[in-house]
Design a protein around this motif. Structure first.
Motif, PDB file in Angstrom:
ATOM      1  N   CYS A 192     -47.502   1.244  -8.614  1.00  0.00           N
ATOM      2  CA  CYS A 192     -48.727   1.980  -8.352  1.00  0.00           C
ATOM      3  C   CYS A 192     -48.027   3.302  -7.480  1.00  0.00           C
ATOM      4  O   CYS A 192     -48.711   4.348  -7.877  1.00  0.00           O
ATOM      5  CB  CYS A 192     -49.679   1.288  -7.440  1.00  0.00           C
ATOM      6  N   PHE A 193     -47.014   3.263  -6.863  1.00  0.00           N
ATOM      7  CA  PHE A 193     -46.605   4.326  -5.708  1.00  0.00           C
ATOM      8  C   PHE A 193     -45.522   5.311  -6.505  1.00  0.00           C
ATOM      9  O   PHE A 193     -45.345   6.453  -6.345  1.00  0.00           O
ATOM     10  CB  PHE A 193     -46.119   3.860  -4.812  1.00  0.00           C
ATOM     11  N   PHE A 194     -44.630   4.630  -7.572  1.00  0.00           N
ATOM     12  CA  PHE A 194     -43.601   5.148  -8.233  1.00  0.00           C
ATOM     13  C   PHE A 194     -43.525   5.232  -9.643  1.00  0.00           C
ATOM     14  O   PHE A 194     -42.556   5.691 -10.065  1.00  0.00           O
ATOM     15  CB  PHE A 194     -42.343   4.872  -7.405  1.00  0.00           C
ATOM     16  N   GLY A 195     -44.503   5.099 -10.135  1.00  0.00           N
ATOM     17  CA  GLY A 195     -44.893   4.947 -11.492  1.00  0.00           C
ATOM     18  C   GLY A 195     -44.228   3.752 -12.245  1.00  0.00           C
ATOM     19  O   GLY A 195     -43.615   2.738 -11.901  1.00  0.00           O
ATOM     20  N   PRO A 196     -44.704   3.525 -13.658  1.00  0.00           N
ATOM     21  CA  PRO A 196     -44.579   2.411 -14.318  1.00  0.00           C
ATOM     22  C   PRO A 196     -42.971   1.952 -14.658  1.00  0.00           C
ATOM     23  O   PRO A 196     -42.706   0.752 -14.641  1.00  0.00           O
ATOM     24  CB  PRO A 196     -45.097   2.469 -15.834  1.00  0.00           C
ATOM     25  N   ALA A 197     -42.177   3.100 -14.582  1.00  0.00           N
ATOM     26  CA  ALA A 197     -40.838   2.792 -14.680  1.00  0.00           C
ATOM     27  C   ALA A 197     -40.309   1.742 -13.627  1.00  0.00           C
ATOM     28  O   ALA A 197     -39.495   1.098 -13.666  1.00  0.00           O
ATOM     29  CB  ALA A 197     -39.905   4.080 -14.715  1.00  0.00           C
ATOM     30  N   ALA A 198     -40.613   2.114 -12.397  1.00  0.00           N
ATOM     31  CA  ALA A 198     -40.365   1.380 -11.000  1.00  0.00           C
ATOM     32  C   ALA A 198     -40.648  -0.105 -11.311  1.00  0.00           C
ATOM     33  O   ALA A 198     -39.814  -0.837 -11.011  1.00  0.00           O
ATOM     34  CB  ALA A 198     -40.868   1.959 -10.060  1.00  0.00           C
ATOM     35  N   LEU A 199     -41.740  -0.332 -11.864  1.00  0.00           N
ATOM     36  CA  LEU A 199     -42.325  -1.852 -12.052  1.00  0.00           C
ATOM     37  C   LEU A 199     -41.422  -2.410 -13.178  1.00  0.00           C
ATOM     38  O   LEU A 199     -41.012  -3.584 -12.814  1.00  0.00           O
ATOM     39  CB  LEU A 199     -43.864  -1.703 -12.532  1.00  0.00           C
ATOM     40  N   TYR A 200     -41.040  -1.881 -14.128  1.00  0.00           N
ATOM     41  CA  TYR A 200     -40.369  -2.592 -15.123  1.00  0.00           C
ATOM     42  C   TYR A 200     -38.845  -2.849 -14.869  1.00  0.00           C
ATOM     43  O   TYR A 200     -38.281  -3.826 -15.222  1.00  0.00           O
ATOM     44  CB  TYR A 200     -40.401  -1.687 -16.592  1.00  0.00           C
ATOM     45  N   ILE A 201     -38.500  -1.760 -14.041  1.00  0.00           N
ATOM     46  CA  ILE A 201     -36.940  -2.012 -13.651  1.00  0.00           C
ATOM     47  C   ILE A 201     -37.020  -3.000 -12.709  1.00  0.00           C
ATOM     48  O   ILE A 201     -35.802  -3.836 -12.639  1.00  0.00           O
ATOM     49  CB  ILE A 201     -36.291  -0.674 -13.300  1.00  0.00           C
ATOM     50  N   TRP A 202     -38.009  -3.156 -11.960  1.00  0.00           N
ATOM     51  CA  TRP A 202     -38.130  -4.257 -10.829  1.00  0.00           C
ATOM     52  C   TRP A 202     -38.131  -5.602 -11.336  1.00  0.00           C
ATOM     53  O   TRP A 202     -37.511  -6.518 -11.092  1.00  0.00           O
ATOM     54  CB  TRP A 202     -39.438  -4.089  -9.979  1.00  0.00           C
ATOM     55  N   ALA A 203     -38.895  -5.552 -12.707  1.00  0.00           N
ATOM     56  CA  ALA A 203     -38.782  -6.883 -13.372  1.00  0.00           C
ATOM     57  C   ALA A 203     -37.589  -7.510 -13.987  1.00  0.00           C
ATOM     58  O   ALA A 203     -37.334  -8.515 -14.066  1.00  0.00           O
ATOM     59  CB  ALA A 203     -40.064  -6.902 -14.424  1.00  0.00           C
ATOM     60  N   VAL A 204     -37.124  -6.314 -14.453  1.00  0.00           N
ATOM     61  CA  VAL A 204     -35.606  -6.682 -15.000  1.00  0.00           C
ATOM     62  C   VAL A 204     -34.637  -7.373 -14.059  1.00  0.00           C
ATOM     63  O   VAL A 204     -33.998  -7.960 -14.219  1.00  0.00           O
ATOM     64  CB  VAL A 204     -34.920  -5.236 -15.815  1.00  0.00           C
ATOM     65  N   GLY A 205     -34.774  -6.593 -12.854  1.00  0.00           N
ATOM     66  CA  GLY A 205     -33.928  -7.304 -11.674  1.00  0.00           C
ATOM     67  C   GLY A 205     -34.155  -8.786 -11.244  1.00  0.00           C
ATOM     68  O   GLY A 205     -33.437  -9.384 -11.164  1.00  0.00           O
ATOM     69  N   ILE A 206     -35.444  -9.036 -11.337  1.00  0.00           N
ATOM     70  CA  ILE A 206     -36.160 -10.090 -11.178  1.00  0.00           C
ATOM     71  C   ILE A 206     -35.513 -11.177 -12.134  1.00  0.00           C
ATOM     72  O   ILE A 206     -35.220 -12.311 -11.833  1.00  0.00           O
ATOM     73  CB  ILE A 206     -37.415 -10.364 -10.910  1.00  0.00           C
TER      74      ILE A 206
END
Length: 553
Positions: free
Chosen positions: A358-372
């Motif tokens: 929500c705050f930093f764009g969809p790329a931040a969400l997907y990269i977070w999910a890859v790390g998890i």
């Protein structure tokens, strides 16, 4: 003339051989550890002064040879339960609890040092030593407690992987399907060690690199205040902190120091061929394993700091209404996760990815999910190996790895699958809090035995803990256990249920009684012999094991 010269040559050769033999005999008279096992390389080192000098120098080649077990061990400091504890710490307390994370990591390093020394010196891992020295009933109880910790860790890994699949697929893969996927990927990874231990260690190094890049990207994208990061890391103070921050600080300690990881590390160090009859080789192995563990835990600490700092900078003090409005503006399909009230934002690994998007764009969400996903997949294998070593050590049970994984993973997946099918993601992530409490309760069943056995001269010979290690280790373990018991008590009282209070009181009595039994054995090993009233506690010398074990029995 040929005969005479040949005889003369043989005479000179004989004299030279006799001289070397005298040198060899002088070397073999040098005492080494508990058994006189002298190899050809040791004899050469006995009369080559250059090699004697080199033994005191640091060698990157030797460090590389010992590199691997520490990084496999450090993965337990990066599992989804740890990541959730990190992000909650940042969202609840900002940068103020970074020093707690630093202290917990240092404590973990000292405990891992004891675990590695036990494996290197004795050739046995902690579960095997417990099997040899504890009576049958306490040994079985101890095994059940450790297995419970492994199953709890397994459930956190399953939850993390399921949430990562859900985020990466934009909800197309439901949580229950993500749980089922983790059944199969575990067995796929099991085939990797067929290609060699070093390749398996390299693969886990690759997963750690993915986590560092993923969470490092979030750190650079959010750009937290570096002065505040350093202040929170090195100033042990928490101004304006209340009960919520205190509980979170205790939760950090419980999430970082994992009980089954002590058992795992003591077994992983056996993968290197060490002549345990040579005191210098054992001392050298201890040195390089400690250096390797320090590097590995430093990297894991940096990754944890990335997560804490990101949520401290971006979401500390934010309310549900603020986050919900931002998600509506960005067009996020997950804005309904945040109720329209002014309560402080509460996040987990699922909501964490959503608010980053929500705050930093969809790329931040997907990269977070890859790390998890990388965190969950790597932790899956450490849990598998822990279960293997613990079962073999405590029970002398030689099951196939497929059977062991099928049993432990089924126990972990069944309750997780039921919650994923019949409840929502918030209930699934809420299980992590309970699982962190469960891990905290099992912590004494690893810390007390490791201090007990590394303090025994009959077991560790010259490598037994000194007086300062005994005192500091005892106080350290007492403090960690007290902190975790407090965490458990706070969690139980928050349930606000009388029946659960009574049930918890009964379990607490049995739990504390067993801990006191282990502490009694530990104090006797530390030298308080007056507690051995009937002389019933005996610690016979261990039989050293020199052969190199295979990871797949």
């Amino acid at each position: 003339s040929i005969t005479i010269s040949s005889s003369t040559k043989r005479g000179r050769d004989s004299e030279e051989a006799n001289g070397k033999n005298r040198q060899i005999l002088n070397v073999t008279k040098t005492p080494v550890a508990s058994r006189s096992v002298v190899t050809h390389h040791e004899i050469l080192r006995g009369y080559e002064s250059r090699d004697q000098t080199d033994q005191h120098l640091f060698s990157f080649r030797k460090l590389w040879a010992f590199t691997g077990p520490g990084f496999l061990m450090s993965i337990a400091y990066l599992d989804p339960g740890n990541i959730e504890s990190d992000l909650q710490s940042g969202a609840i307390a900002g940068f103020k609890l970074l020093w707690v994370l630093l202290v917990a990591t240092i404590i973990g390093l000292l405990l891992q040092r004891l675990a590695a020394r036990l494996g290197v010196v004795t050739g046995m891992h902690l579960a095997e030593v417990c099997n040899r020295h504890y009576p049958t009933v306490p040994r079985i109880i101890l095994w059940l407690m450790v297995e419970l910790a492994i199953i709890g860790s397994d459930m956190q890994e399953v939850i993390g992987c399921a949430i990562a699949f859900n985020l990466l697929s934009v909800g197309r893969i439901p949580l229950w399907a993500g749980v089922l996927i983790t059944i199969f990927d575990t067995f796929v990874f099991l085939f990797l060690d067929k290609y060699g231990l070093r390749k398996l260690e390299a693969f886990f190094g690759f997963l750690i690199t993915i986590m560092a890049l993923s969470f490092g990207y979030e750190y650079v994208r959010v750009a937290p205040d570096q002065v505040e990061v350093l202040k929170g890391m090195f100033v042990p103070y928490c101004s304006g902190c209340g009960a919520a921050q205190l509980e979170q600080a205790v939760g950090i300690v419980g999430a970082v120091i994992m009980p089954h990881n002590i058992y795992l590390h003591s077994a992983l160090v056996k993968s290197r061929d060490i002549n345990r009859g040579n005191k210098k080789e054992v001392k050298e192995a201890n040195k390089y394993y400690f250096i390797e563990s320090s590097i590995a835990l430093f990297i894991s600490f940096l990754i944890n700091v990335f997560v804490v700092a990101v949520f401290a900078e971006a979401f500390y003090g934010k309310t549900n209404m603020e986050v919900g409005q931002k998600c509506n503006e960005s067009g996020s399909p997950h804005s309904d996760l945040f109720p329209a009230n002014n309560q402080t934002l509460e996040v987990d690994i699922y909501k964490g990815g959503v608010v980053l998007g929500c705050f930093f764009g969809p790329a931040a969400l997907y990269i977070w999910a890859v790390g998890i996903l990388a965190a969950g997949q790597s932790s899956t294998m450490t849990g598998t190996y822990s279960g293997q070593f613990v079962m073999e050590g405590f029970l002398n049970l030689r099951w196939s790895r497929f059977a062991r994984v099928l049993l432990t993973r089924s126990i972990a997946i069944l309750p997780t699958l039921l919650v994923a099918v019949f409840e929502d993601v918030q209930h699934l992530t809420g299980m992590n809090d309970f699982l962190n409490v469960l891990q905290s309760m099992q912590l004494p069943f690893a810390l007390i035995p490791i201090l007990t056995f590394t303090s025994l001269t009959s077991l560790m010979n010259d490598f037994a803990n000194g007086l300062m290690w005994k005192i500091s280790g005892g106080l350290l373990i007492l403090g960690v256990c007290a902190i975790n018991i407090y965490f458990v008590v706070v969690y139980v009282f928050a349930l606000n249920n009388t029946i659960l209070y009574v049930f918890s009181a009964i379990l607490s009595f049995a739990y504390l009684s067993f801990i006191l039994y282990l502490m009694w054995h530990c104090l006797i090993a530390l030298g308080v012999s007056c507690l051995d009233f009937r002389g019933s506690v005996r610690y016979p010398p261990a039989v050293l094991v020199d052969e190199q074990p295979e990871l797949d029995s």
